[in-house]
Design a protein around this motif. Structure first.
Motif, PDB file in Angstrom:
ATOM      1  N   THR A 133      10.574   8.078   2.581  1.00 53.86           N
ATOM      2  CA  THR A 133      11.719   8.195   1.686  1.00 53.86           C
ATOM      3  C   THR A 133      12.753   7.131   2.020  1.00 53.86           C
ATOM      4  OG1 THR A 133      11.358  10.561   1.454  1.00 53.86           O
ATOM      5  CG2 THR A 133      13.529   9.752   0.863  1.00 53.86           C
ATOM      6  N   GLY A 134      12.969   6.891   3.311  1.00 56.80           N
ATOM      7  CA  GLY A 134      13.913   5.852   3.723  1.00 56.80           C
ATOM      8  C   GLY A 134      13.484   4.480   3.247  1.00 56.80           C
ATOM      9  N   LEU A 135      12.177   4.207   3.329  1.00 59.90           N
ATOM     10  CA  LEU A 135      11.661   2.922   2.855  1.00 59.90           C
ATOM     11  C   LEU A 135      11.826   2.795   1.347  1.00 59.90           C
ATOM     12  CD1 LEU A 135       8.369   2.601   4.948  1.00 59.90           C
ATOM     13  CD2 LEU A 135      10.461   1.262   5.211  1.00 59.90           C
ATOM     14  N   GLU A 136      11.559   3.890   0.612  1.00 61.01           N
ATOM     15  CA  GLU A 136      11.718   3.852  -0.840  1.00 61.01           C
ATOM     16  C   GLU A 136      13.170   3.611  -1.221  1.00 61.01           C
ATOM     17  OE1 GLU A 136      10.081   7.642  -1.901  1.00 61.01           O
ATOM     18  OE2 GLU A 136       8.019   6.906  -1.893  1.00 61.01           O
ATOM     19  N   ASP A 137      14.095   4.259  -0.491  1.00 62.51           N
ATOM     20  CA  ASP A 137      15.517   4.050  -0.759  1.00 62.51           C
ATOM     21  C   ASP A 137      15.906   2.600  -0.501  1.00 62.51           C
ATOM     22  OD1 ASP A 137      15.806   6.691  -1.459  1.00 62.51           O
ATOM     23  OD2 ASP A 137      16.693   7.307   0.454  1.00 62.51           O
ATOM     24  N   ALA A 138      15.418   2.048   0.592  1.00 59.39           N
ATOM     25  CA  ALA A 138      15.725   0.655   0.924  1.00 59.39           C
ATOM     26  C   ALA A 138      15.155  -0.281  -0.145  1.00 59.39           C
ATOM     27  CB  ALA A 138      15.164   0.300   2.295  1.00 59.39           C
ATOM     28  N   GLN A 139      13.948   0.019  -0.594  1.00 58.32           N
ATOM     29  CA  GLN A 139      13.321  -0.810  -1.625  1.00 58.32           C
ATOM     30  C   GLN A 139      14.118  -0.720  -2.931  1.00 58.32           C
ATOM     31  OE1 GLN A 139       9.241   0.254  -2.444  1.00 58.32           O
ATOM     32  NE2 GLN A 139       8.703  -1.863  -2.827  1.00 58.32           N
ATOM     33  N   ARG A 140      14.584   0.474  -3.269  1.00 56.83           N
ATOM     34  CA  ARG A 140      15.374   0.669  -4.484  1.00 56.83           C
ATOM     35  C   ARG A 140      16.693  -0.106  -4.378  1.00 56.83           C
ATOM     36  NH1 ARG A 140      15.918   5.852  -4.142  1.00 56.83           N
ATOM     37  NH2 ARG A 140      13.808   6.243  -4.840  1.00 56.83           N
ATOM     38  N   ARG A 141      17.354  -0.041  -3.213  1.00 57.82           N
ATOM     39  CA  ARG A 141      18.603  -0.788  -3.017  1.00 57.82           C
ATOM     40  C   ARG A 141      18.364  -2.291  -3.131  1.00 57.82           C
ATOM     41  NH1 ARG A 141      19.255   3.036   1.085  1.00 57.82           N
ATOM     42  NH2 ARG A 141      18.680   1.518   2.662  1.00 57.82           N
TER      43      ARG A 141
END
Length: 158
Positions: free
Chosen positions: A104-112
């Motif tokens: 989830t943290g990686l997905e959030d970083a990718q989205r940002r």
């Protein structure tokens, strides 16, 4: 520490004392919405309306993030310790939870990153459009100056 707290809770502190108290009680998770409304001294419908406001939700996010920040490291240590539990099911659930959260943290970083890239592209496009407008203005000025310098005899040669 107080300045850091105020800086991270700007929206929270912009709300009324009743709204701040409601956010704190909602965060605790020990009260129903009706009980929170009673504790704050408002009608439950009022609390429902507050929860729909963007500023109230933003203040909730700020407060939740601030409160969770301090205990996150403790929670991570507890989860890591559970990886060594006797029960295979506890170890499995701890490992799964840690992996789920890291993904989830990686997905959030990718989205940002995607949002940031889009903003950069929009900015570059705006700059190109501004340059194009500037070039058109310069060309128009140049043509206007040239037209002023053409002798009157040459203008009627059509």
């Amino acid at each position: 520490m107080a300045h850091k707290k105020i800086a991270t809770l700007t929206t929270f502190y912009s709300l009324s004392k009743k709204q701040q108290k409601a956010i704190m009680l909602l965060f605790s998770g020990t009260f129903t919405q009706a009980k929170v409304a009673k504790e704050v001294g408002v009608h439950p419908t009022t609390l429902s309306h507050w929860k729909e406001w963007d500023d109230f939700r933003k203040a909730q996010d700020e407060y939740n993030h601030f409160m969770l920040h301090d205990i996150t490291s403790e929670a991570i240590i507890a989860m890591r310790n559970l990886l060594h539990a006797r029960s295979e099911m506890v170890r499995f659930n701890a490992a799964k939870d840690i992996l789920d959260r890291s993904i989830t943290g990686l997905e959030d970083a990718q989205r940002r990153k995607t949002v940031a890239d889009a903003k950069i592209a929009e900015s570059k496009l705006a700059d190109l459009e501004d340059d194009k407008d500037d070039q058109m203005d310069a060309l128009t000025d140049m043509l206007s100056k040239l037209a002023k310098n053409v002798p009157k005899d040459d203008q009627n040669d059509d």
